[in-house]
Design an enzyme around this catalytic site. Sequence first.
Site, PDB file in Angstrom:
ATOM      1  N   ASP A   1       5.272  13.247   9.798  1.00  0.00           N
ATOM      2  CA  ASP A   1       4.846  13.663  11.137  1.00  0.00           C
ATOM      3  C   ASP A   1       4.416  15.130  11.133  1.00  0.00           C
ATOM      4  OD1 ASP A   1       5.578  11.110  11.874  1.00  0.00           O
ATOM      5  OD2 ASP A   1       7.596  11.706  12.494  1.00  0.00           O
TER       6      ASP A   1
ATOM      7  N   ALA B   1       0.826  -1.214   0.000  1.00  0.00           N
ATOM      8  CA  ALA B   1       0.000   0.000   0.000  1.00  0.00           C
ATOM      9  C   ALA B   1       0.863   1.268   0.000  1.00  0.00           C
ATOM     10  CB  ALA B   1      -0.915  -0.012   1.213  1.00  0.00           C
TER      11      ALA B   1
ATOM     12  N   ARG C   1       3.692  -2.524  10.923  1.00  0.00           N
ATOM     13  CA  ARG C   1       3.304  -2.998  12.258  1.00  0.00           C
ATOM     14  C   ARG C   1       1.808  -3.285  12.326  1.00  0.00           C
ATOM     15  NH1 ARG C   1       3.345   2.249  16.337  1.00  0.00           N
ATOM     16  NH2 ARG C   1       3.043   3.847  14.756  1.00  0.00           N
TER      17      ARG C   1
ATOM     18  N   HIS D   1      11.236   9.209  14.533  1.00  0.00           N
ATOM     19  CA  HIS D   1       9.900   8.843  14.040  1.00  0.00           C
ATOM     20  C   HIS D   1       9.375   7.673  14.870  1.00  0.00           C
ATOM     21  CE1 HIS D   1       6.638   8.288  11.240  1.00  0.00           C
ATOM     22  NE2 HIS D   1       7.043   7.077  10.894  1.00  0.00           N
TER      23      HIS D   1
ATOM     24  N   ARG E   1       7.006   0.645  16.243  1.00  0.00           N
ATOM     25  CA  ARG E   1       7.782   0.524  14.995  1.00  0.00           C
ATOM     26  C   ARG E   1       9.087  -0.220  15.276  1.00  0.00           C
ATOM     27  NH1 ARG E   1       5.829   5.866  15.148  1.00  0.00           N
ATOM     28  NH2 ARG E   1       4.516   6.481  13.405  1.00  0.00           N
TER      29      ARG E   1
ATOM     30  N   VAL F   1      11.838   4.666   3.964  1.00  0.00           N
ATOM     31  CA  VAL F   1      10.497   4.750   4.558  1.00  0.00           C
ATOM     32  C   VAL F   1      10.285   3.614   5.560  1.00  0.00           C
ATOM     33  CG1 VAL F   1       8.007   4.756   4.010  1.00  0.00           C
ATOM     34  CG2 VAL F   1       9.639   5.762   2.395  1.00  0.00           C
ATOM     35  N   SER F   2      10.935   2.472   5.327  1.00  0.00           N
ATOM     36  CA  SER F   2      10.727   1.273   6.161  1.00  0.00           C
ATOM     37  C   SER F   2      11.020   1.572   7.628  1.00  0.00           C
ATOM     38  CB  SER F   2      11.659   0.145   5.691  1.00  0.00           C
ATOM     39  OG  SER F   2      11.587  -0.015   4.300  1.00  0.00           O
ATOM     40  N   ASN F   3      10.285   0.913   8.501  1.00  0.00           N
ATOM     41  CA  ASN F   3      10.445   1.131   9.949  1.00  0.00           C
ATOM     42  C   ASN F   3      11.275   0.050  10.628  1.00  0.00           C
ATOM     43  OD1 ASN F   3       9.123   3.552  10.740  1.00  0.00           O
ATOM     44  ND2 ASN F   3       7.177   2.622  10.139  1.00  0.00           N
TER      45      ASN F   3
ATOM     46  N   GLY G   1       4.124   1.688  -0.952  1.00  0.00           N
ATOM     47  CA  GLY G   1       4.884   1.810  -2.203  1.00  0.00           C
ATOM     48  C   GLY G   1       3.992   2.218  -3.367  1.00  0.00           C
TER      49      GLY G   1
ATOM     50  N   ARG H   1       0.981  15.448   9.735  1.00  0.00           N
ATOM     51  CA  ARG H   1      -0.017  15.054  10.745  1.00  0.00           C
ATOM     52  C   ARG H   1      -0.175  16.140  11.810  1.00  0.00           C
ATOM     53  NH1 ARG H   1       2.002   8.836  10.876  1.00  0.00           N
ATOM     54  NH2 ARG H   1       0.632   8.093   9.209  1.00  0.00           N
TER      55      ARG H   1
HETATM   56  C1  LMR Z   1       3.441   5.900   9.868  1.00  0.00           C
HETATM   57  O1  LMR Z   1       3.780   6.743  10.701  1.00  0.00           O
HETATM   58  O2  LMR Z   1       2.352   5.915   9.296  1.00  0.00           O
HETATM   59  C2  LMR Z   1       4.400   4.796   9.534  1.00  0.00           C
HETATM   60  O3  LMR Z   1       5.597   4.960  10.225  1.00  0.00           O
HETATM   61  C3  LMR Z   1       3.814   3.448   9.786  1.00  0.00           C
HETATM   62  C4  LMR Z   1       3.527   3.156  11.243  1.00  0.00           C
HETATM   63  O4  LMR Z   1       3.884   2.065  11.681  1.00  0.00           O
HETATM   64  O5  LMR Z   1       2.898   3.958  11.930  1.00  0.00           O
END
Ligand code: LMR
Length: 308
Positions: free
Chosen positions: A148, A10, A82, A175, A88, A118-120, A12, A151
């Site tokens: 972030d 989703a 996750r 993050h 994360r 981007v990967s956590n 990517g 948001r």
């Molecule tokens: C996010 O902040 O949306 C990503 O890091 C995915 C997550 O695990 O929250």
Amino acid sequence: MKVTVVGAGAVGASCAEYIAIKNFASEVVLLDIKEGYAEGKAMDLMQTASLNSFDTKIVGSTNDYAKTAGSDVVVITSGIPRKPGMTREELIGINAGIVKEVSSNLIEHSPEAIIIVVSNPMDTMTYLVHKTTGLPKNRIIGMGGALDSARFKYRLAEALEAPISDIDGMVIGGHSDTGMVPLTRLATRNSVPVTEFISEERLDQVKEDTKVGGATLTKLLGTSAWYAPGAAVSALVQAIACDQKKVFPCSAMLEGEYGLSDICIGVPVVLGASGIEKIVEIELSDAEKEAISNSAEGVSKTNGLLSL
Ligand code: LMR
């Protein structure tokens, strides 16, 4: 401008879609290990091209890195997301091996590329990409702060009952649910400090809601978010592709800035054609300094779990 996005899940696919819709890249290669999956997503997206008026060519590939050759920017979204209730940081065991392999493959085929991670857990994966590839620090960018901050602005606009276009604000730090540092002191509504519009108590709530932004969505969706992460990546890629010199908070390798070294963590940077063109050091309050130092401690602890 050729862009590769690794991972056709989703996040990517959403990155590829937003990049294509903005129409600044000539080609986006979407690569995944699952047989036919990236090809399917690419074809589906290409069938939106006439409807969404873009000319970007989207190509799918099942793990064939030859198709990614000569990319200017590569985006790593690979690994697992996750589930509700997880942090994360808990993803490190599975995602570290994947990110290591993917970054090596990408650089073998696109030695000049700028990498967006981007990967956590994102800050630690950005650090891992540094250690794996040895690329100069301007060419490795962790995406988290851009997401972030988006948001944060959403939550501020909600609290102020204001249009998002009126709001400016930034989140620095790691993050993670506990490591983000929303800079409420500097947040404004059209240059007016947001404290002129809402109480300190409401602002604290905005801060807390921002920090758990990803976790809130993971709980609602059953898996982690994709639209805002995809949009954040596309904004970073566009800043590089169009040499915009825009300021975003991104996870960058620090060498003394903010009193930190040998760590990747979210700080304001100028993004342009060379990637990170400048790390912007802003004067922080004592409370913000303490928050970033605690955040860095958390990231370092997670970095310590890597086998380098
Ligand atoms: C996010 O902040 O949306 C990503 O890091 C995915 C997550 O695990 O929250």
